[in-house]
Scaffold this active site. Structure first.
Site, PDB file in Angstrom:
ATOM      1  CG  ASP A 208      39.099  71.047 -82.779  1.00 35.66           C
ATOM      2  OD1 ASP A 208      39.596  71.667 -81.820  1.00 35.66           O
ATOM      3  OD2 ASP A 208      38.026  71.362 -83.299  1.00 35.66           O
ATOM      4  CG  HIS A 209      44.549  73.486 -80.346  1.00 30.59           C
ATOM      5  ND1 HIS A 209      44.114  74.316 -81.334  1.00 30.59           N
ATOM      6  CD2 HIS A 209      44.632  74.251 -79.236  1.00 30.59           C
ATOM      7  CE1 HIS A 209      43.948  75.529 -80.840  1.00 30.59           C
ATOM      8  NE2 HIS A 209      44.253  75.530 -79.560  1.00 30.59           N
ATOM      9  CG  HIS A 271      38.912  75.390 -81.678  1.00 29.13           C
ATOM     10  ND1 HIS A 271      39.603  74.269 -82.072  1.00 29.13           N
ATOM     11  CD2 HIS A 271      39.719  76.440 -81.979  1.00 29.13           C
ATOM     12  CE1 HIS A 271      40.766  74.628 -82.582  1.00 29.13           C
ATOM     13  NE2 HIS A 271      40.856  75.936 -82.549  1.00 29.13           N
TER      14      HIS A 271
HETATM   15  N1  LIG Z   1      49.250  79.232 -85.863  1.00 27.76           N
HETATM   16  C1  LIG Z   1      48.313  78.761 -85.060  1.00 27.76           C
HETATM   17  O1  LIG Z   1      48.159  79.161 -83.890  1.00 27.76           O
HETATM   18  C2  LIG Z   1      47.382  77.713 -85.548  1.00 27.76           C
HETATM   19  C3  LIG Z   1      47.445  77.267 -86.854  1.00 27.76           C
HETATM   20  N2  LIG Z   1      46.609  76.269 -87.271  1.00 27.76           N
HETATM   21  C4  LIG Z   1      46.681  75.766 -88.647  1.00 27.76           C
HETATM   22  O2  LIG Z   1      47.981  75.270 -88.922  1.00 27.76           O
HETATM   23  C5  LIG Z   1      48.332  75.472 -90.284  1.00 27.76           C
HETATM   24  C6  LIG Z   1      49.614  76.288 -90.338  1.00 27.76           C
HETATM   25  O3  LIG Z   1      49.373  77.521 -89.682  1.00 27.76           O
HETATM   26  P1  LIG Z   1      50.539  78.577 -89.434  1.00 27.76           P
HETATM   27  O4  LIG Z   1      51.774  77.892 -89.009  1.00 27.76           O
HETATM   28  O5  LIG Z   1      49.943  79.633 -88.604  1.00 27.76           O
HETATM   29  O6  LIG Z   1      50.726  79.135 -90.897  1.00 27.76           O
HETATM   30  P2  LIG Z   1      51.949  79.911 -91.549  1.00 27.76           P
HETATM   31  O7  LIG Z   1      51.351  80.982 -92.406  1.00 27.76           O
HETATM   32  O8  LIG Z   1      52.955  80.291 -90.539  1.00 27.76           O
HETATM   33  O9  LIG Z   1      52.509  78.822 -92.593  1.00 27.76           O
HETATM   34  C7  LIG Z   1      53.111  77.621 -92.241  1.00 27.76           C
HETATM   35  C8  LIG Z   1      54.149  77.253 -93.267  1.00 27.76           C
HETATM   36  O10 LIG Z   1      53.557  76.669 -94.399  1.00 27.76           O
HETATM   37  C9  LIG Z   1      54.497  76.731 -95.487  1.00 27.76           C
HETATM   38  N3  LIG Z   1      53.799  77.076 -96.741  1.00 27.76           N
HETATM   39  C10 LIG Z   1      53.657  76.280 -97.794  1.00 27.76           C
HETATM   40  N4  LIG Z   1      52.954  76.832 -98.762  1.00 27.76           N
HETATM   41  C11 LIG Z   1      52.627  78.028 -98.343  1.00 27.76           C
HETATM   42  C12 LIG Z   1      51.892  79.094 -98.912  1.00 27.76           C
HETATM   43  N5  LIG Z   1      51.335  78.995-100.111  1.00 27.76           N
HETATM   44  N6  LIG Z   1      51.747  80.212 -98.176  1.00 27.76           N
HETATM   45  C13 LIG Z   1      52.298  80.316 -96.942  1.00 27.76           C
HETATM   46  N7  LIG Z   1      52.999  79.302 -96.369  1.00 27.76           N
HETATM   47  C14 LIG Z   1      53.156  78.184 -97.056  1.00 27.76           C
HETATM   48  C15 LIG Z   1      55.550  77.720 -95.046  1.00 27.76           C
HETATM   49  O11 LIG Z   1      56.682  76.947 -94.655  1.00 27.76           O
HETATM   50  P3  LIG Z   1      57.927  76.677 -95.600  1.00 27.76           P
HETATM   51  O12 LIG Z   1      58.261  77.954 -96.266  1.00 27.76           O
HETATM   52  O13 LIG Z   1      58.936  76.201 -94.629  1.00 27.76           O
HETATM   53  O14 LIG Z   1      57.511  75.617 -96.541  1.00 27.76           O
HETATM   54  C16 LIG Z   1      54.989  78.361 -93.818  1.00 27.76           C
HETATM   55  O15 LIG Z   1      55.977  78.741 -92.913  1.00 27.76           O
HETATM   56  C17 LIG Z   1      47.136  76.189 -90.921  1.00 27.76           C
HETATM   57  O16 LIG Z   1      46.310  75.214 -91.523  1.00 27.76           O
HETATM   58  C18 LIG Z   1      46.419  76.810 -89.718  1.00 27.76           C
HETATM   59  O17 LIG Z   1      45.069  76.970 -89.957  1.00 27.76           O
HETATM   60  C19 LIG Z   1      45.749  75.669 -86.411  1.00 27.76           C
HETATM   61  C20 LIG Z   1      45.650  76.053 -85.102  1.00 27.76           C
HETATM   62  C21 LIG Z   1      46.429  77.150 -84.574  1.00 27.76           C
HETATM   63  O1  LIG Z   2      42.976  77.423 -83.579  1.00 33.71           O
HETATM   64  C1  LIG Z   2      43.128  78.526 -83.105  1.00 33.71           C
HETATM   65  O2  LIG Z   2      43.161  78.647 -81.770  1.00 33.71           O
HETATM   66  C2  LIG Z   2      43.733  79.783 -81.152  1.00 33.71           C
HETATM   67  C3  LIG Z   2      43.232  79.772 -79.723  1.00 33.71           C
HETATM   68  O3  LIG Z   2      43.748  78.634 -79.110  1.00 33.71           O
HETATM   69  P1  LIG Z   2      43.935  78.586 -77.536  1.00 33.71           P
HETATM   70  O4  LIG Z   2      44.448  77.218 -77.305  1.00 33.71           O
HETATM   71  O5  LIG Z   2      44.893  79.678 -77.174  1.00 33.71           O
HETATM   72  O6  LIG Z   2      42.588  78.828 -76.969  1.00 33.71           O
HETATM   73  C4  LIG Z   2      43.349  81.057 -81.842  1.00 33.71           C
HETATM   74  O7  LIG Z   2      44.102  82.130 -81.290  1.00 33.71           O
HETATM   75  C5  LIG Z   2      43.689  80.932 -83.298  1.00 33.71           C
HETATM   76  O8  LIG Z   2      43.226  82.094 -83.978  1.00 33.71           O
HETATM   77  C6  LIG Z   2      43.033  79.721 -83.916  1.00 33.71           C
HETATM   78  O9  LIG Z   2      43.544  79.501 -85.221  1.00 33.71           O
END
Ligand SMILES: NC(=O)C1=CN([C@@H]2O[C@H](COP(=O)(O)OP(=O)(O)OC[C@H]3O[C@@H](n4cnc5c(N)ncnc54)[C@H](OP(=O)(O)O)[C@@H]3O)[C@@H](O)[C@H]2O)C=CC1
Ligand SMILES: O=C1O[C@H](COP(=O)(O)O)[C@@H](O)[C@H](O)[C@H]1O
Length: 513
Positions: A208-209, A271
């Protein structure tokens, strides 16, 4: 530090051995979802910064597992492009990049394909031999939650996970799971069961960042390293607590994920409830991970349940205008992008003190903070003749999580002059001014902690489930319509009007955004 006429000396004691953290063991980070948004914006920039600051282990590698066909060169180019936009220090430090790049390699495969995991195993054995990482492996699941079970099984079936009976067992295998951890209480329990079938709890890091943010960590230090506030930190002196996480951005290309998730799963279940727990918990018996987690968990257990029709009285949800036009959002979506809620912590310390939480996207500005509103003075001494200001404002202690990280205390002061004029002033501590060094990104700290095996800043199984137990009935009431309507609000505003009414009913107002 100069702050409104105040000079605050800082006395850093970084040489104190109690505060010095151990260098992490040699290890390989195996990153699933390496082409995704989180990896590009947060994880690679954090690893790069750690490498640049020489904080990574001497023997270290990153193996990215991806469905996309990426050879090592293409993968490194992709990472570099991300760093050019998102690295903490800009422009990109080319020399540091040249040292970091050889540590990265990619392997392609399907998350549901046993042969891919067999190839991953072979690759990891080679990397361990070549880089001297001693077989220690940190698996980071930066993928959508729906893929977690597949990846876990793939790793377990390929013999890449082994249960650790002792905390010092080598080589170690640890897993980092991104949030949201499940979709509701049942799916979180199921995921916990899946994890427990292949790993010991101490090998599992539910990230949980917010817990990695310096300002969030400082909540405990502020409360328990200073004698003056803790005696006041209870129902006798505190009127109410507000926790705000306002964002000016919208869903930013993550609409597919967000529309399934909504603000309560995205921000509150994890969070904001974690921040609330740090503000509300009792002093732990020590600063050890389990002691802190025990106290936080008691707060979650003490949250008064809200369900059914009651939800409409304690929770206000909203959706920003234009959300339905975002690519990837269902045309009739009721997913909330804003929530304001009133919570009660049924504990000796907090009886009768409401906690008001709000979070939302496309709001007026970015502001994450906790404000502790103290009670008013018992009588108005300054209302007599000659006193020109009779309405005293209660003291407010503001923990500014971001931006302008710091802590401020507002109090009343006599305006110089013959009359008794009273005005509000603020004592303000600001990280940037006091410490004169950049505040590290949360993911830098958290990645290092995983490599060190320190789980203090990660969520434990029971508290994740307790948090879901609190929010799941609210989500159900909102889904069924029993919990009230989804208000709309214009982008760039403070959110729906109904959120103001929630506090107005109690004779209070939100801190201005
Ligand atoms: N983005 C953010 O700011 C934050 C994200 N998170 C969490 O981190 C995790 C990843 O988030 P995020 O990077 O935004 O997600 P993305 O939608 O960008 O997906 C991440 C990667 O997962 C892989 N993947 C594997 N299976 C699937 C599928 N069925 N559908 C889509 N992608 C798939 C893909 O990589 P490849 O094709 O290379 O395998 C894709 O690039 C999630 O659990 C999210 O809740 C948490 C905090 C903040
Ligand atoms: O985990 C998440 O956090 C961001 C907000 O993070 P912050 O460090 O910029 O406060 C939020 O934008 C995103 O939707 C959520 O998945």
């Amino acid at each position: 530090m100069e702050a409104q006429g105040l000079h605050i000396e800082t006395h850093p004691r970084e040489g104190d051995p109690l505060l010095r953290a151990a260098r992490p063991d040699p290890c390989t980070v195996v990153l699933f979802g390496a082409t995704g948004d989180l990896a590009q914006r947060k994880l690679f920039p954090a690893l790069f910064e750690l490498s640049r600051a020489n904080l990574l282990p001497d023997h270290f590698a990153v193996v990215a597992f991806s469905r996309s066909q990426l050879d090592d060169e293409a993968f490194r180019r992709h990472v570099k492009e991300g760093l050019q936009k998102f690295a903490r220090t800009q422009p990109l430090d080319e020399a540091a990049w040249q040292r970091f790049a050889p540590r990265l390699e990619g392997i392609s495969g399907g998350y549901d394909d046993p042969a891919s995991f067999a190839r991953l195993r072979e690759r990891l054995e080679k990397v361990a031999q070549r880089e001297g990482t001693q077989g220690n492996q940190l698996y980071y699941l930066a993928t959508p939650a729906s893929t977690f079970p597949q990846i876990l099984h793939g790793l377990a079936d390929a013999g890449l996970l082994s249960r650790e009976e002792r905390p010092d067992q080598k080589p170690w295998r640890r897993i980092v799971i991104e949030k949201p951890f499940g979709h509701d209480l049942e799916s979180a329990k199921e995921l916990n069961r899946e994890l427990a079938s292949v790993l010991d709890e101490k090998q599992i890091f539910r990230i949980d960042h917010y817990l990695g943010k310096e300002t969030v960590q400082n909540i405990l230090v502020f409360r328990f390293a200073n004698a003056i506030f803790e005696p006041l930190w209870n129902r006798n002196h505190i009127d109410h607590v507000e926790i705000t996480a306002a964002e000016s951005i919208g869903v930013e290309g993550r609409a597919g994920f967000y529309d399934e998730t909504g603000v309560i799963r995205d921000m509150v279940q994890n969070h904001l409830l974690q921040v609330l727990a740090l503000c509300a918990m009792e002093p732990p018996v020590s600063f050890a991970a389990e002691d802190i987690r025990d106290e936080k968990n008691k707060v979650f257990r003490a949250l008064r349940p809200v369900e059914g029709r009651e939800v409409s009285r304690s929770v206000v949800v909203g959706q920003y205008e234009g959300y339905l036009q975002e690519k990837g959002v269902k045309p009739d979506s009721r997913t909330p992008t804003y929530v304001a809620m009133k919570l009660s912590v049924d504990s000796w310390r907090w009886e009768g003190v409401p906690f008001y939480l709000r979070a939302g996207k496309k709001l007026k500005k970015r502001m994450t903070e906790v404000s502790i509103h103290f009670k008013s003075v018992p009588i108005g001494l300054f209302a007599g003749e000659g006193a020109t200001c009779q309405r005293l404002q209660p003291n407010v202690l503001t923990l500014r999580i971001q931006p302008q990280e710091g802590i401020a205390l507002s109090f009343e002061s006599k305006v110089p002059g013959e009359d008794v004029n009273i005005a509000g002033v603020t004592m303000d501590f600001n990280y940037a001014e006091s410490f004169q060094k950049p505040v590290p990104e949360a993911y830098e700290r958290l990645l290092l902690d995983c490599m060190r095996g320190n789980a203090t800043l990660f969520a434990r199984k029971d508290s994740v489930e307790q948090a879901w137990a609190y929010v799941t009935p609210i989500l159900q009431a909102l889904d069924s319509g029993e919990g009230g309507t989804v208000h709309t609000y214009a982008s760039g505003t403070t959110g729906p009007q109904a959120a103001s009414a929630l506090l107005a009913r109690d004779g209070r107002r939100w801190t201005q955004l």
